[in-house]
Motif scaffolding. Structure first.
Motif, PDB file in Angstrom:
ATOM      1  N   THR A   1       0.172  -1.795  -6.667  1.00 17.79           N
ATOM      2  CA  THR A   1       1.480  -2.361  -6.355  1.00 17.79           C
ATOM      3  C   THR A   1       1.888  -2.028  -4.926  1.00 17.79           C
ATOM      4  O   THR A   1       1.610  -0.936  -4.426  1.00 17.79           O
ATOM      5  CB  THR A   1       2.555  -1.842  -7.333  1.00 17.79           C
ATOM      6  N   GLU A   2       2.534  -2.986  -4.285  1.00 13.57           N
ATOM      7  CA  GLU A   2       3.043  -2.775  -2.927  1.00 13.57           C
ATOM      8  C   GLU A   2       4.459  -2.205  -2.951  1.00 13.57           C
ATOM      9  O   GLU A   2       4.887  -1.521  -2.033  1.00 13.57           O
ATOM     10  CB  GLU A   2       3.051  -4.102  -2.158  1.00 13.57           C
ATOM     11  N   GLY A   3       5.173  -2.499  -4.017  1.00 11.81           N
ATOM     12  CA  GLY A   3       6.584  -2.119  -4.073  1.00 11.81           C
ATOM     13  C   GLY A   3       6.827  -0.782  -4.730  1.00 11.81           C
ATOM     14  O   GLY A   3       5.927   0.067  -4.839  1.00 11.81           O
ATOM     15  N   LYS A   4       8.052  -0.615  -5.184  1.00 12.30           N
ATOM     16  CA  LYS A   4       8.474   0.622  -5.816  1.00 12.30           C
ATOM     17  C   LYS A   4       7.791   0.771  -7.172  1.00 12.30           C
ATOM     18  O   LYS A   4       7.638  -0.183  -7.922  1.00 12.30           O
ATOM     19  CB  LYS A   4      10.000   0.584  -5.996  1.00 12.30           C
ATOM     20  N   LEU A   5       7.373   1.997  -7.480  1.00 10.63           N
ATOM     21  CA  LEU A   5       6.769   2.257  -8.780  1.00 10.63           C
ATOM     22  C   LEU A   5       7.827   2.120  -9.874  1.00 10.63           C
ATOM     23  O   LEU A   5       8.887   2.741  -9.808  1.00 10.63           O
ATOM     24  CB  LEU A   5       6.175   3.667  -8.827  1.00 10.63           C
ATOM     25  N   GLU A   6       7.523   1.314 -10.873  1.00  7.42           N
ATOM     26  CA  GLU A   6       8.455   1.109 -11.978  1.00  7.42           C
ATOM     27  C   GLU A   6       7.681   0.994 -13.288  1.00  7.42           C
ATOM     28  O   GLU A   6       6.488   0.690 -13.291  1.00  7.42           O
ATOM     29  CB  GLU A   6       9.280  -0.164 -11.760  1.00  7.42           C
TER      30      GLU A   6
ATOM     31  N   PHE B   1       9.709  12.895  -3.912  1.00  6.53           N
ATOM     32  CA  PHE B   1       9.050  12.625  -5.189  1.00  6.53           C
ATOM     33  C   PHE B   1       9.766  13.334  -6.339  1.00  6.53           C
ATOM     34  O   PHE B   1       9.935  12.767  -7.422  1.00  6.53           O
ATOM     35  CB  PHE B   1       7.583  13.071  -5.139  1.00  6.53           C
ATOM     36  N   GLU B   2      10.148  14.603  -6.112  1.00  8.95           N
ATOM     37  CA  GLU B   2      10.809  15.363  -7.172  1.00  8.95           C
ATOM     38  C   GLU B   2      12.142  14.716  -7.551  1.00  8.95           C
ATOM     39  O   GLU B   2      12.534  14.712  -8.726  1.00  8.95           O
ATOM     40  CB  GLU B   2      11.011  16.811  -6.721  1.00  8.95           C
ATOM     41  N   TYR B   3      12.823  14.152  -6.569  1.00  2.99           N
ATOM     42  CA  TYR B   3      14.104  13.502  -6.825  1.00  2.99           C
ATOM     43  C   TYR B   3      13.917  12.239  -7.678  1.00  2.99           C
ATOM     44  O   TYR B   3      14.653  12.002  -8.646  1.00  2.99           O
ATOM     45  CB  TYR B   3      14.791  13.152  -5.505  1.00  2.99           C
ATOM     46  N   TYR B   4      12.926  11.431  -7.316  1.00  2.00           N
ATOM     47  CA  TYR B   4      12.735  10.150  -7.992  1.00  2.00           C
ATOM     48  C   TYR B   4      11.917  10.246  -9.278  1.00  2.00           C
ATOM     49  O   TYR B   4      12.105   9.452 -10.202  1.00  2.00           O
ATOM     50  CB  TYR B   4      12.080   9.138  -7.048  1.00  2.00           C
ATOM     51  N   PHE B   5      10.994  11.192  -9.326  1.00  2.00           N
ATOM     52  CA  PHE B   5      10.074  11.243 -10.461  1.00  2.00           C
ATOM     53  C   PHE B   5      10.298  12.448 -11.365  1.00  2.00           C
ATOM     54  O   PHE B   5       9.589  12.616 -12.363  1.00  2.00           O
ATOM     55  CB  PHE B   5       8.622  11.273  -9.959  1.00  2.00           C
TER      56      PHE B   5
END
Length: 344
Positions: free
Chosen positions: A144-149, A166-170
């Motif tokens: 994927t080129e975009g945001k991981l979802e 990464f810690e904030y988002y994942f």
């Protein structure tokens, strides 16, 4: 039959393909050669020599014997439903994200990979080859080129700064988040010329861009660097790579203008520094009084260290020349990726 076996066979075929390419490069590999050319055009650090080196290491690892021995240590559950594993890949050295892809697929899960802009062509080519060998993988591999979802867990590799991102988002999902690590070497002054030459491989392979590259050496008090510089002189051609040369010129100029005391041989600057992570074309060093105290100190700082290289190669250490030849069970940051995936 365990769920990972058909996929394991596809990787063995890939290993054979890589062996044929590295040993018998001919017209039948035109599309692969074109991929290597595009990879080098996209990232000037990815010279053909270094890409071939990376491919050769994987060709040696992807054998039925090696994979079977590695996988035999784990408990694979046949009835586990595949989970989607997001992988944020680094791009500092060629195919640095391949091991994560291997682990996810062999664990019976699906790959949702976001490639680094520095390494966008090699892995998709190898993935296409794997799909040709095992069509099941067409549903298991997505880039994927975009945001991981829409993922169930994530493996993300980056710097200390991106690690916080990464810690904030994942952080709410099961994750492995890798940050900056460096590799160090312990010298005693008793090393042979061949050992120091092998250390040069640990320093200069991939221009020192990998976390497994030695960026810091520890030397005893009174150490004479003449033997070291004589041994690594065989790597002098590294200065002809313009990106490396630009870094050498810049870092040397910064050190000289700052009145730092340095040693220099025309392609590698040695600087006494307590840090672990030296810039490109520079190598940090520190002096020690006691090997026992030094190893205790390094043990306390293990979260900053990827590899410790030494002639003695005590438990957990690596011999000179082998930092860029990791085994299948040499997990980044010491976290067992396959076990993590199998526990999801």
């Amino acid at each position: 039959m365990r769920a990972h076996l058909p996929i394991s066979k596809a990787f063995v075929k890939l290993g054979n393909y890589l062996t044929d390419f590295c040993e018998n490069d001919n017209d039948s590999f035109s599309s692969f050669n074109e991929t290597l050319v595009r990879a080098e055009q996209q990232n000037g650090w990815f010279t053909r020599e270094n890409i071939i080196f990376a491919l050769r290491q994987w060709s040696k690892l992807l054998t039925d014997e090696n994979l079977s021995q590695w996988l035999s240590k784990y408990d694979f559950q046949v009835d586990n439903a595949p989970k989607v594993i997001g992988i944020v890949m680094a791009g500092n050295i060629p195919l640095v994200g391949f091991h994560d892809l291997l682990c996810v697929l062999l664990s019976g899960n699906k790959v949702l990979a976001k490639l680094s802009s520095n390494d966008k062509v090699l892995l998709p080519f190898l993935a296409d080859y794997l799909i040709q060998q095992e069509p099941l993988l067409a549903e298991r591999i997505e880039f994927t080129e975009g945001k991981l979802e829409n993922f169930d867990a994530v493996i993300a590799t980056g710097s200390n700064n991106t690690g916080r991102y990464f810690e904030y988002y994942f952080g709410k999902k099961p994750n492995i988040i890798r940050k900056n690590r460096s590799s160090v070497a312990i010298l005693t002054g008793n090393e042979s010329n061949s050992e120091l030459e092998a250390l040069g491989e640990d320093i200069f392979r991939y221009y020192g861009l990998g976390c497994r590259n030695v960026s810091k050496i520890f030397v005893p008090q009174g150490y004479d660097f003449d033997a070291f510089y004589k041994a690594v002189f065989k790597f002098q051609d590294v200065i002809h790579q313009h990106k490396y040369a630009n870094n050498y010129d810049y870092n040397k100029a910064v050190y000289l203008m700052s009145d730092f005391k340095i040693l220099d041989n025309g392609f590698l600057v040695l600087k006494e520094d307590e840090g672990f992570s030296s810039p490109i074309a520079a190598l940090f060093y520190s002096r020690y009084d006691s090997l026992e105290k030094l190893r205790n100190q390094l043990s306390e700082q293990e979260e900053q260290i990827q590899c410790i290289v030494s002639g003695e190669a005590q438990s957990g250490e690596v011999i000179f020349g082998d930092t860029q030849k990791p085994r299948l069970d040499d997990y980044a940051d010491g976290v067992d990726t396959l076990e993590f995936l199998l526990q999801l």
